[in-house]
Design a protein around this motif. Structure first.
Motif, PDB file in Angstrom:
ATOM      1  N   CYS A 196      35.852  40.713  22.178  1.00 31.59           N
ATOM      2  CA  CYS A 196      36.767  40.380  23.211  1.00 31.59           C
ATOM      3  C   CYS A 196      38.020  39.680  22.792  1.00 31.59           C
ATOM      4  N   ARG A 197      37.876  38.939  21.419  1.00 28.99           N
ATOM      5  CA  ARG A 197      39.038  38.183  21.245  1.00 28.99           C
ATOM      6  C   ARG A 197      39.983  39.140  20.263  1.00 28.99           C
ATOM      7  N   ALA A 207      45.209  36.180  25.577  1.00 27.05           N
ATOM      8  CA  ALA A 207      43.736  35.636  25.786  1.00 27.05           C
ATOM      9  C   ALA A 207      42.771  36.588  25.520  1.00 27.05           C
ATOM     10  N   PRO A 208      41.548  36.255  25.106  1.00 27.07           N
ATOM     11  CA  PRO A 208      40.426  37.282  24.848  1.00 27.07           C
ATOM     12  C   PRO A 208      40.314  38.217  26.292  1.00 27.07           C
ATOM     13  N   ALA A 228      34.995  29.053  25.529  1.00 27.23           N
ATOM     14  CA  ALA A 228      36.035  30.060  25.538  1.00 27.23           C
ATOM     15  C   ALA A 228      37.027  29.825  26.897  1.00 27.23           C
ATOM     16  N   ILE A 229      36.190  29.160  27.995  1.00 28.69           N
ATOM     17  CA  ILE A 229      37.027  28.717  29.048  1.00 28.69           C
ATOM     18  C   ILE A 229      38.218  27.803  28.722  1.00 28.69           C
ATOM     19  N   GLU A 230      37.659  26.768  27.724  1.00 28.70           N
ATOM     20  CA  GLU A 230      38.754  25.726  27.234  1.00 28.70           C
ATOM     21  C   GLU A 230      39.565  26.165  26.143  1.00 28.70           C
ATOM     22  N   TRP A 273      38.612  34.784  32.729  1.00 30.80           N
ATOM     23  CA  TRP A 273      37.832  35.614  33.242  1.00 30.80           C
ATOM     24  C   TRP A 273      36.276  35.157  32.917  1.00 30.80           C
ATOM     25  N   VAL A 274      36.084  34.386  31.755  1.00 32.34           N
ATOM     26  CA  VAL A 274      35.035  33.929  31.564  1.00 32.34           C
ATOM     27  C   VAL A 274      34.403  32.698  32.809  1.00 32.34           C
TER      28      VAL A 274
END
Length: 279
Positions: A196-197, A207-208, A228-230, A273-274
Motif C-alpha cells: 500500500c505505501r 498517501a498509501p 497509518a491514519i495519523e 481510507w484506513v
C-alpha cells in the motif's frame, strides 16, 4: 465448495479472534466485529476467546481462553498464544472457522474466504514477505475445529524447541498442518507496508494506496492502523510534514541507526481510507 464448508458449521460463517493481556482489548475487538458485520453475508457468528470481556459489543460471543497448560516461548517473534486455538474443541463451534487478527483492516467482502477449498482444508493468507517460500500468514486463516490438534500436542511437548525451530507460528502451521495447507489468492490479503505505501520519493507526495483487489489489509511488525491514519511509521515515529521528516535525515538521533535511504523510505502520509474502514 462453499455449501460443503458451511454445511459443516450448520450453514453459519464462523469468525473468531483471540485477545489476552492489555495490548489491544475492547476497542480493537469491537472495531473488528463491526468491520466483519459490514463485510459478510449473514448468517454469521463472531466469537472472541479472551481473558477480559469488559466493554465488548453485545453481538460478540465471548469464550474463555482455551487452556493449554504450558509456558509460552520467550525471545521469539512468533505469536505462539494462538496455539490455544488448535485444540480439539473451540467452545461450541464445529466445522470451519475463519481466524482474524485484531489489528487488520477489512475493506471488502469476507464471503469468498468461506468458498475456496473444502471443509477439511487449512487455508492461509499468503505470506507476502517470503515470495520464494510457500509460507502462509496466520493473520487470517481458516481451519476446521480440531484439525490442528497434532500441532498443539507437538508444541505442548516442547514449546521453546518448536518456537526456536520454526521461529514463527505461521511457519509451523504451514509446514506441519495435517494434509498440508492451501493459500488464499495473494491479492486478497495485502500487507500495508509492502502493498500500500509508495516507494521513495513518492511516499512524500502520495498517501498509501488501496489496491482494488484487496479484501483485507494486515499491519504486521508495529505499524498499526492508527499509525497509518495519523501518518506515523510506527508507534515511535512522530507525525511530521514531508519537509520535517526529510530534514531529519541529517540528524543521527532522529534516524535511530537507520541508513539514509532506509530512513527516507520509512515515511507515510496520513491514510484516510484506513480511517474509513477501521471503525
Amino acid at each position: 465448495m462453499s455449501s460443503a464448508i458451511l454445511a459443516a458449521s450448520g450453514g453459519v460463517k464462523q469468525v473468531i479472534c483471540i485477545s489476552w493481556g492489555t495490548k489491544y482489548g475492547a476497542p480493537f475487538i469491537n472495531r473488528l466485529y463491526n468491520m466483519v458485520e459490514r463485510n459478510i453475508t449473514p448468517p454469521f457468528t463472531f466469537t472472541c476467546f479472551t481473558d477480559n470481556r469488559e466493554g465488548l459489543h453485545p453481538g460478540i460471543l465471548c469464550e474463555d481462553l482455551p487452556p493449554i497448560g504450558v509456558e509460552m516461548p520467550v525471545n521469539t517473534r512468533g505469536i505462539w498464544p494462538k496455539s490455544r486455538l488448535w485444540g480439539p474443541e473451540l467452545g461450541s463451534l464445529k466445522g470451519a472457522v475463519l481466524f482474524l487478527d485484531l489489528d487488520l483492516v477489512i475493506v471488502s467482502s469476507l464471503d469468498p474466504f468461506f468458498e475456496l477449498g473444502g471443509p477439511d482444508d487449512v487455508v492461509l493468507a499468503k505470506n507476502q514477505t517470503t515470495p520464494f517460500e510457500r509460507l502462509g500468514q496466520t493473520s487470517l486463516f481458516r481451519f476446521p475445529v480440531g484439525k490442528l490438534v497434532p500441532l498443539q500436542e507437538k508444541f505442548k511437548e516442547n514449546p521453546q524447541w518448536v518456537a526456536d525451530t520454526y521461529r514463527f507460528e505461521q511457519r509451523y502451521v504451514s509446514r506441519c498442518a495435517p494434509g498440508g495447507i492451501k493459500l488464499f489468492p495473494r491479492k486478497w490479503v495485502l500487507h500495508f507496508r509492502q502493498d500500500c505505501r509508495w516507494p521513495f520519493p513518492l511516499n512524500y507526495f502520495l498517501a498509501p494506496r488501496l489496491p482494488s483487489s484487496a479484501r483485507v489489509v494486515i499491519f504486521p511488525r508495529g505499524l498499526l492502523p492508527q499509525h497509518a491514519i495519523e501518518g506515523r511509521y510506527g508507534s515511535s515515529a512522530p507525525a511530521q510534514t514531508p519537509l520535517q521528516h526529510v530534514a531529519g535525515v541529517f540528524n543521527k538521533e532522529k534516524r535511530r541507526k537507520k541508513g539514509f535511504f532506509q530512513y527516507l523510505r520509512h515515511y507515510i502520509l496520513p491514510t484516510k481510507w484506513v480511517a474509513d474502514h477501521w471503525r
